[in-house]
Structures are given as C-alpha cells and as structure tokens.
Design an enzyme around this catalytic site. Sequence first.
Site, PDB file in Angstrom:
ATOM      1  N   ARG A  31    -103.993  -4.456  35.728  1.00 11.06           N
ATOM      2  CA  ARG A  31    -105.204  -4.795  36.479  1.00 11.06           C
ATOM      3  C   ARG A  31    -105.375  -3.884  37.693  1.00 11.06           C
ATOM      4  NH1 ARG A  31    -103.048  -4.479  40.595  1.00 11.06           N
ATOM      5  NH2 ARG A  31    -101.715  -5.913  41.734  1.00 11.06           N
ATOM      6  N   HIS A  38    -103.394  -9.557  49.234  1.00 12.57           N
ATOM      7  CA  HIS A  38    -102.434 -10.414  49.948  1.00 12.57           C
ATOM      8  C   HIS A  38    -103.105 -11.717  50.390  1.00 12.57           C
ATOM      9  CE1 HIS A  38     -98.972  -7.718  49.945  1.00 12.57           C
ATOM     10  NE2 HIS A  38     -99.874  -6.765  49.996  1.00 12.57           N
ATOM     11  N   ASP A  40    -103.701 -14.079  47.711  1.00 13.42           N
ATOM     12  CA  ASP A  40    -103.414 -15.089  46.665  1.00 13.42           C
ATOM     13  C   ASP A  40    -102.363 -16.106  47.108  1.00 13.42           C
ATOM     14  OD1 ASP A  40    -101.323 -13.206  46.333  1.00 13.42           O
ATOM     15  OD2 ASP A  40    -101.511 -13.114  44.138  1.00 13.42           O
ATOM     16  N   GLY A 126     -94.742   1.205  38.407  1.00 17.36           N
ATOM     17  CA  GLY A 126     -94.641   1.408  39.855  1.00 17.36           C
ATOM     18  C   GLY A 126     -95.937   1.913  40.470  1.00 17.36           C
ATOM     19  N   GLY A 128     -98.573  -0.087  41.045  1.00 17.88           N
ATOM     20  CA  GLY A 128     -99.315  -1.189  41.653  1.00 17.88           C
ATOM     21  C   GLY A 128    -100.444  -1.665  40.763  1.00 17.88           C
ATOM     22  N   SER A 130     -99.824  -3.659  38.097  1.00 21.83           N
ATOM     23  CA  SER A 130     -99.282  -4.846  37.429  1.00 21.83           C
ATOM     24  C   SER A 130     -98.697  -4.570  36.055  1.00 21.83           C
ATOM     25  CB  SER A 130    -100.355  -5.930  37.311  1.00 21.83           C
ATOM     26  OG  SER A 130    -100.688  -6.378  38.570  1.00 21.83           O
ATOM     27  N   SER A 131     -97.883  -3.528  35.987  1.00 26.37           N
ATOM     28  CA  SER A 131     -97.203  -3.262  34.713  1.00 26.37           C
ATOM     29  C   SER A 131     -96.289  -4.432  34.361  1.00 26.37           C
ATOM     30  CB  SER A 131     -96.409  -1.964  34.797  1.00 26.37           C
ATOM     31  OG  SER A 131     -95.532  -1.992  35.905  1.00 26.37           O
ATOM     32  N   ASP A 175    -101.969 -11.456  39.503  1.00 27.08           N
ATOM     33  CA  ASP A 175    -101.748 -10.456  38.459  1.00 27.08           C
ATOM     34  C   ASP A 175    -101.643 -11.084  37.065  1.00 27.08           C
ATOM     35  OD1 ASP A 175    -101.648  -8.969  40.725  1.00 27.08           O
ATOM     36  OD2 ASP A 175     -99.514  -8.487  40.610  1.00 27.08           O
ATOM     37  N   TYR A 225     -92.577  -7.510  50.948  1.00 26.48           N
ATOM     38  CA  TYR A 225     -93.557  -8.466  50.407  1.00 26.48           C
ATOM     39  C   TYR A 225     -93.197  -9.888  50.845  1.00 26.48           C
ATOM     40  CZ  TYR A 225     -96.566 -10.762  46.931  1.00 26.48           C
ATOM     41  OH  TYR A 225     -97.524 -11.544  46.302  1.00 26.48           O
TER      42      TYR A 225
HETATM   43  C1  GAF Z   1     -98.719  -8.064  44.137  1.00 30.03           C
HETATM   44  C2  GAF Z   1     -98.472  -9.519  43.817  1.00 30.03           C
HETATM   45  F1  GAF Z   1     -97.835  -9.629  42.617  1.00 30.03           F
HETATM   46  C3  GAF Z   1     -99.772 -10.303  43.795  1.00 30.03           C
HETATM   47  O1  GAF Z   1     -99.507 -11.667  43.597  1.00 30.03           O
HETATM   48  C4  GAF Z   1    -100.554 -10.082  45.100  1.00 30.03           C
HETATM   49  O2  GAF Z   1     -99.979 -10.808  46.159  1.00 30.03           O
HETATM   50  C5  GAF Z   1    -100.659  -8.594  45.431  1.00 30.03           C
HETATM   51  O3  GAF Z   1     -99.392  -7.959  45.406  1.00 30.03           O
HETATM   52  C6  GAF Z   1    -101.273  -8.348  46.789  1.00 30.03           C
HETATM   53  O4  GAF Z   1    -102.597  -8.785  46.798  1.00 30.03           O
HETATM   54  O5  GAF Z   1     -99.452  -7.442  43.129  1.00 30.03           O
END
Ligand code: GAF
Length: 389
Positions: A31, A38, A40, A126, A128, A130-131, A175, A225
């Site tokens: 995605r 940040h 969610d 890597g 970002g 969402s692999s 994600d 994170y």
């Molecule tokens: C990563 C996390 F997996 C998501 O849940 C989200 O918090 C994102 O960072 C930041 O928006 O992808």
Amino acid sequence: MTLKDLAAHVAAEFEKHFGRAPRWIGAAPGRVNVIGEHTDYNDGFVLPMAIERYAVMAADSASVPGKITVHDVHFKETATIEISGAVTKGQPKWSNYIRGVLAGFQNRGVKLPALDIAFMSTVPLGGGLSSSAALEVCTATLIETVTGKIDPVEKALLAQKAEHEFAGVPCGIMDQFISALGREGHLLLLDCRTRKTELVPMSDPTVELLVINTNVKHELGSGEYAKRRAECEEAARIVGVHSLRDATPEQLEKAKGKMSEVVYRRARHVIGEIERTLHAAEAIRESNWPTAGQLMYASHYALRDDYEVSCKELDVVVEIAEDIGYKGGIYGCRMTGGGFGGCCVALVKASAAESITKKIAADYKAKTGIEAAIFASRPAAGATVVKAG
Ligand code: GAF
C-alpha cells in the site's frame, strides 16, 4: 508485472520446484498511504490505497504431514514450518510473518493442512510500502482459501497480531486493513477507532500518484516507532483524553505547560494530521487536487518537524517536488508510511508524470548520489484469490 502475470510466474516456479501444478493461488497488495500518518494507533483516520505490487502464494497439499514448506522464489530460500503443535517463531526471519498468521489460524481453532507453497513478492522490501502486511495478508488469504473463508476485518486483525507477536512491531491497523480491504479505483478512508471504512473513488484520469522510493531502507523494528507510540499515549494522558483522537488543538495548548516540548510536538502532529486526513478525503471526493496536494505538503512538514520521522533523503524528494511545483504538474508530495527512509508519494498531473519522473530521478541522484526507484500506481484491489482450487 500485472497480478495475472505474477501469479502465472509463481505457478510456473511452483511447478519447477515441487514437480506439479499448484491447486490454490492467493495474493495481497502493498500500500501507499496518501495521508494520515502515525494516526492509526491514535484512533484517528488514515487514507491509504492498495498498489499494483503484490505478494503471491501458489500452493498444493503436501505429501508429508505436519509441515508447511514455503519456497521463496526470488531469494531461493526455503522455510519449513512445523504445524503439528502450536506454530512458533523460527528461521529464516521472513518466515515469522507467515508463522504469525498460521498461529493466528490455530488460535481460531483451525487445523492447519500440510502444504507446499511457492512465494514471491513485488512489494519493495524496506520501502515503507507494507511488504510485511502484504505477506501476512497473502498468507491469510491462502489459508482461508484452503480451510474456509473468514471475515476480511478479522483477517486484517489476525495479520496485525502476527506483526505484533512474531515480528515485534507494535503497528496500528492501517497496513493490514488496506491490504485486505482495498478496492480497485478507490482510496480507503478508515476510522481506526470504529474500524468503519469508506471507499473514496479516485479514478480521475487527469491525476496520478507517483511512488518515489528513496532506496534508503526503512526499519520500524529499531524502537523509534514504539517510542512515538509511547509519547502519544503520554500526551493523551496529560491532556486527559482516552486517545489523541479525542483531543482538540485548544485542549493541547492548555496542557502544553504540563508536558515536555517533544511530547507536545508529537501530539500537535497527530491532532493536525487527523484533521488534514478528513479534509483531504473531502478534497479528493470533489477532485479538488490543489487542496489535496497542499494538505500532503503540510503533512510532510509536520512529520519532519514535529514528529521527526523523516530523513534527509525524503526531505530532498519533497524539496525537488516543491521546486517543480504546481506549474510543473505537482500538486503535493510527502513521505509515506512509518518513515526513517522508504518512500514519498506525489500527486501529479497525469500528462506531466513522465517528465516529473525523469526530473525527480535526475535531481535526487545529483543531490544524494542515490538512484531512486519511481513508479506510478492506480489504486489496486485488496487481497485476491487468483485460483480457488
Ligand atoms: C507503519 C505501521 F505499520 C502502520 O500501522 C502506521 O502506524 C504507519 O507506520 C504510520 O502511519 O506502516
């Protein structure tokens, strides 16, 4: 590569490796988050879309019981996962995303079948994008195809739990939700508190989203994170709300003196970003691209200055986009995903996409010495059963 071509490739590789044709094929996309970063895990809103990059698994029942064998077509590595007892963490490292999902099915009372699986992903690792969520949701899609369907929201939550417990990343729900629930031609406005979703159409042929991979590896496991999450919780506690979703800018200002400057800035980003996300969804519904673009820039500045999850290379891409500007066909640009590397997303005029791609690539190389990888993607479909057996 289209999903159809990728699935055919993985099926052929399955046949090469296991000596017969696969019976089931499942897929799930990566995605790009258009806005809502940040937010969610603060019960806020996000606005991601699935991209035309997928994890694909082709499978058949295995002759040897008690094991799931996963052959990674690209890296030519095989994971053997014991399933006769509770599935546990193990090697190779990437197999933990799969193991976590298998354990999730066991917790639901599903008896796992012995399987041979060939796997491949075109979601950059890597980056970002969402692999890991794509791999988790792909695994869940394959297993449900074999053992019986589950509700897509349950599936996303099961995949998220795998990420928490087997990969050690305390991620939010974005994600896995977009990978499971994305719809072609649409962004997904997700209320992370109620889990209510709204599909926001994005099929105007005059605009395109470009994904610009800085090729600086992003890594969420490093602790930053989790630190941001804790800072948000602290801010909410001091303001006196359940989560930052419930806090207004006025409430934050009032409580400012009771928190550290850093915690204040983290909360300012989150509260502003939730507002920006709703505003951007409205702009996109009305095809108001200049407003959507401005909100994307504003999101980047807050992530850079207040939330401090950007990096030099992501900032360079946004600066190049600003230089090209509206006149050159760019409405807006921002870092996307967790940060600390990875990708930017730019909203551009489709007619200028090609020249913009060339210009960003050249300027980024000149300024950083790194080759960027840039591609356009239409909003893709979420998890798909390519072959149902
Ligand atoms: C990563 C996390 F997996 C998501 O849940 C989200 O918090 C994102 O960072 C930041 O928006 O992808």
